[in-house]
Structures are given as C-alpha cells and as structure tokens.
Design a protein around this motif. Sequence first.
Motif, PDB file in Angstrom:
ATOM      1  N   UNK A 133      74.931  48.490  25.829  1.00  0.00           N
ATOM      2  CA  UNK A 133      74.644  47.496  26.513  1.00  0.00           C
ATOM      3  C   UNK A 133      73.647  46.555  25.948  1.00  0.00           C
ATOM      4  N   UNK A 134      72.609  47.035  25.191  1.00  0.00           N
ATOM      5  CA  UNK A 134      71.508  46.257  24.846  1.00  0.00           C
ATOM      6  C   UNK A 134      71.988  45.239  23.708  1.00  0.00           C
ATOM      7  N   UNK A 135      72.786  45.854  22.853  1.00  0.00           N
ATOM      8  CA  UNK A 135      72.915  44.878  21.559  1.00  0.00           C
ATOM      9  C   UNK A 135      74.175  44.066  21.985  1.00  0.00           C
ATOM     10  N   UNK A 136      74.793  44.078  23.213  1.00  0.00           N
ATOM     11  CA  UNK A 136      75.887  43.163  23.592  1.00  0.00           C
ATOM     12  C   UNK A 136      75.561  42.170  24.752  1.00  0.00           C
ATOM     13  N   UNK A 137      74.693  42.563  25.583  1.00  0.00           N
ATOM     14  CA  UNK A 137      74.164  41.941  26.826  1.00  0.00           C
ATOM     15  C   UNK A 137      73.563  40.493  26.333  1.00  0.00           C
ATOM     16  N   UNK A 138      74.535  39.468  26.986  1.00  0.00           N
ATOM     17  CA  UNK A 138      74.091  38.185  26.734  1.00  0.00           C
ATOM     18  C   UNK A 138      74.383  37.509  25.146  1.00  0.00           C
ATOM     19  N   UNK A 139      75.044  38.484  24.493  1.00  0.00           N
ATOM     20  CA  UNK A 139      75.344  38.165  22.962  1.00  0.00           C
ATOM     21  C   UNK A 139      76.908  38.208  23.020  1.00  0.00           C
ATOM     22  N   UNK A 140      77.555  39.151  23.432  1.00  0.00           N
ATOM     23  CA  UNK A 140      78.952  39.199  23.369  1.00  0.00           C
ATOM     24  C   UNK A 140      79.815  38.798  24.577  1.00  0.00           C
ATOM     25  N   UNK A 141      80.939  38.165  24.415  1.00  0.00           N
ATOM     26  CA  UNK A 141      81.804  37.650  25.380  1.00  0.00           C
ATOM     27  C   UNK A 141      82.222  38.840  26.341  1.00  0.00           C
ATOM     28  N   UNK A 142      82.059  38.789  27.561  1.00  0.00           N
ATOM     29  CA  UNK A 142      82.590  40.059  28.412  1.00  0.00           C
ATOM     30  C   UNK A 142      81.434  40.794  28.958  1.00  0.00           C
ATOM     31  N   UNK A 143      80.060  40.411  28.344  1.00  0.00           N
ATOM     32  CA  UNK A 143      78.857  40.952  28.785  1.00  0.00           C
ATOM     33  C   UNK A 143      77.814  39.814  29.076  1.00  0.00           C
ATOM     34  N   UNK A 144      78.110  38.722  29.383  1.00  0.00           N
ATOM     35  CA  UNK A 144      77.309  37.452  29.552  1.00  0.00           C
ATOM     36  C   UNK A 144      77.127  37.399  31.041  1.00  0.00           C
TER      37      UNK A 144
END
Length: 289
Positions: A190-201
């Motif tokens: 979660x942490x490295x993707x949240x609000x950084x990767x599409x699908x986790x915005x």
Amino acid sequence: MRVATVNVNGIRAAARKHMATWLEACAPDVLLLQEVRADETTAAALLPGYESVIWPCRVKGRAGVGVAVREGAPVEVGTVRRGVSDPDTVEPDVDSGRWLEVDLTPVSPNTAAAAAAPAAAATTPTLTVVSAYFHSGQVGTIKMDQKYAHLNLVDVRMASLLAGAAAGGPDVLMAGDLNIVRSEQDIKNWRPNHNKSAGVLDEEIAYLERWFGDGWVDVARSLAPDAQGPYTWWSQRGQAFDNNAGWRIDYQVATPRLAERARAFTVDRAASYAERWSDHAPLVVDYDL
C-alpha cells in the motif's frame, strides 16, 4: 447460481494455457469476461457449452468484454445493452468494449403448467449482469484522463441501475476488472503505491466508496470483512505471484437484495506461476436464487 468474473488477458492466449480445464471444474452458470481481445465468433468458439455475448473494442487487440451463460443454467440471455455513452458525443476509446449489460431471464420450464402461464412471466428479467473493464490508467498521461472520463459515465449509470432496482426492477450485478483497490486490505504494498500509482489514488477510490455508500455492496468484502485481500491480480514482473504481492481489483458489486443472497466466494488462484492462464484469478460467488 454460480457467477464467475475474470480478466482473461486475451481469450485466445488463455485458451492455449488451458483455461478450459478451470472452466470445466468451476462450471459457473454465468461467466463475465474482460480483456477478451477477440471478436464474438472467435470468443464463442473458445467457450463450448455456453451462450456468449461479446462486445469487442473498436481497436483490435484491446479491451473487450463478454457475458456467457452455461447451457443448463437456471437463466438465459435476454436483452443486451452495450456501453454507457453515446458514441456520437463521447470519444469512442473511452467506452468501447468496456461495459456490457445483459438481462438474464428465467429458463422456461418444459411443463404444461408453465405453458399455460402468461408469456410475460418468462421474459421478465430476474437479474441484470454487467461485465465491466475499467481503464488501468497511468498517472500524468492521457490514459488517466480516459479513465476518469469513463468513470464519470459509469457513475451516472450506476446511480440509474441502483434506483431501478430500488423501484422494483431487477437486481443488478456489476462485476469485472475495475482496476482500483479500496484500501490497505486490497493491496500488498500500500504505502509505496498510495497516491503514486494508478489504481491506488484517492480520487479513483472515491468513486467506489461513493457507490458503496449509496447502497451497492462489495460482495467479496461483505463475506470476508477482515481478510487481507484475497488478491485477484499479480504483476507478471519479478516474484509478485510467488510472494503473493497482489492487488484486489476484480469485484462483484451487487444491489442489496442480491448481495443478501451471496453465500460463499473464492478466488481461484492457480497453484503455481506455471499453471496460470491469466495474470488475474477468477472471482467466483455462489448466490441463492
């Protein structure tokens, strides 16, 4: 009635990798397919024992959704609707091959008593199913703009379908690859993707949460409220599958009355990387009719 949804990552490739073995073992009554990437004739030939409706993307090799009903299932294919937009007013690539609605009607019993019943009873839909494939998106690119444009169209349709069910119309099951996780429960990293990767915005997640706040039900999460995952997609890169570093992005989203009849679900994750026939695993739910 058993309903399965799966992104096949190209139905011809899935067939070569023995998708039929899974299909025979699982035997879903209703099969919802995404990323079919084939025309209707080709796809139908790879789904023996099923009546299928396929909506290919206008761009070859992209998207494509389908609904298939098993011979002998308690329902049969009725009215079909394709897309959530007017192709004359919305850029076609936003919607093409991404939203397929099929009304399912009860199978007409072969009895004299049934033959004497009003004809309308046999044609009234029991359930509307939707095979949906949302854009994956890519932050900072036109692909993200297309994803939000499609989500805005779906937003309007979801409200209409929910209102129709609440007013006494058929229940609705919208299922497929939504390409959005809901929370930390739905993704390993979660942490490295949240609000950084599409699908986790957060902006994407807000669409799902609005639907669930309005009354739609995330069926798998309702049956396993405290579970981590189970994940339905794993990157083909690195050791994501072997390490179960996955994402839960495939859903069955139901109107409340239908969700109450969901009894059990499973994610049919392959036993090993070599036995996978897609980068997604089928999400299978059993419902009481």
